[in-house]
Write an enzyme that holds these catalytic residues in place. Structure first.
Site, mmCIF file in Angstrom:
data_model
loop_
_atom_site.group_PDB
_atom_site.id
_atom_site.type_symbol
_atom_site.label_atom_id
_atom_site.label_comp_id
_atom_site.label_asym_id
_atom_site.label_seq_id
_atom_site.Cartn_x
_atom_site.Cartn_y
_atom_site.Cartn_z
ATOM 1 C CG HIS A 1 -1.986 1.017 1.012
ATOM 2 N ND1 HIS A 1 -1.899 2.260 0.752
ATOM 3 C CD2 HIS A 1 -3.333 0.558 1.534
ATOM 4 C CE1 HIS A 1 -3.242 2.788 0.924
ATOM 5 N NE2 HIS A 1 -4.106 1.874 1.333
ATOM 6 C CD GLU B 1 -3.182 1.417 -2.486
ATOM 7 O OE1 GLU B 1 -3.697 0.410 -2.001
ATOM 8 O OE2 GLU B 1 -3.544 2.547 -2.510
#
Ligand code: BG6
Length: 308
Positions: free
Chosen positions: A171, A276
């Site tokens: 992330h 991500e």
């Protein structure tokens, strides 16, 4: 010294340039700073908690075994299999970012490389009582002079016939100058699931631009496509993916940032974009004794339009 360990974090400095460094919080094995020649490359909220009280808002949180919140199909909820029921009870983005990892030490001198491990026995107890599979995660971080490689290996060490399914996602919060001058390239023609519209479509735009909240899962992006973050015509980040077919692109914009207590300053959305790399459009199934491995490489390459 190249690698220094404290009670809560580990810092690695490049032997040829100590101003090139990476800092990792043991909680979540979250990379929360990566500097190239003293210039920070990642975005970290001023209100990010680094005390283990919640996942870090910024850096590179690790998402496992589920991306987002797993929803059971209400029509078939009563016949859902055990794997789905357990995943649906986990909090958003799973348990890896809310567990304290074990620092395994330095595995290579140059480029300096270190590893962290997370296993069912040491992960967040409250969450492993819900998702009660045997698992092993080995996270390898390699600091190069001009790039950062993060690699994950997931294993299922179970002796019995207990397979599990999972998503993986890095992330990554990238630091940028100004979101309105920024675009993302090389995603044209990719099938995307828009998490705000709750719709899938083919993205025909030559580049991704930002003028409002964006929350999209780009699916099955060819591995040879390097995703680039471009600021006023200059590439400031290049993201390469190995065995990670998907890429989430997220910017919370005004309202969503206002709703996150750990997002500061509230204008911080102008200075960040999340790209991500992950495997999230479907699940990877790991049978006992098997392993799965994937990585992302962050760097600053030349501008390379592979598709417009
Ligand atoms: C992104 C999701 O990966 O993470 C967004 O696509 C989500 O939907 C964002 O809002 C942040 O999630 P969290 O749980 O860290 O607030």
């Amino acid at each position: 010294m190249t690698v220094q360990e404290t009670e809560s974090f580990v810092i690695v400095k490049h032997p040829e340039n100590p101003e090139t460094s990476v800092t990792i919080l043991k909680y979540g094995a979250t990379v929360y700073s990566w500097k190239l020649a003293n210039k920070e490359q990642l975005w970290l909220s001023d209100a990010a908690k680094l005390d283990g009280s919640k996942p870090v808002r910024g850096g590179i949180p690790l998402v496992f075994p589920v991306f987002g919140k797993h929803q059971l199909d209400t029509a078939t909820a009563n016949i859902a299999n055990a794997n789905d029921v357990k995943l649906s009870k986990l909090p958003q983005h799973g348990l890896a970012r809310n567990s304290t990892w074990e620092f395994l030490g330095q595995t290579k001198e140059n480029p300096p490389t270190i590893q962290f491990g997370l296993y069912s026995e040491i992960a967040n107890k409250e969450l492993t009582s819900i998702w009660d599979y045997d698992f092993e995660l080995i996270y390898t971080i390699e600091l190069n002079k001009d790039s950062l490689k993060t690699e994950i290996e997931v294993s299922n060490p179970a002796k019995s016939d207990k397979s599990f399914k999972f998503n993986w996602l890095f992330h990554t919060y990238l630091r940028i100058e100004d979101i309105e001058d920024t675009f993302i390239s090389n995603l044209k023609g990719v099938n995307v699931y828009d998490q705000l519209l709750k719709q899938s479509y083919n993205d025909v735009q030559p580049v991704v631009t930002f003028h409002e909240e964006v929350d999209r899962v780009y699916k099955n992006v060819r591995e040879d496509r390097d995703i680039q973050v471009v600021d006023k015509g200059k590439p400031i980040h290049t993201i390469k993916r190995i065995n990670l077919p998907d890429a989430v692109v997220w910017n919370p914009w005004v309202n969503k940032s206002n709703g996150m207590s750990d997002f500061e300053p509230k204008t911080g959305f102008k200075k960040m974009v999340c790209v991500e790399p992950g495997h999230v459009h479907d699940f990877i199934v790991l049978s006992p004794g098997s392993k799965w491995k994937a990585s992302q490489i962050l760097s600053k390459d030349e501008l390379k339009y592979q598709v417009i």
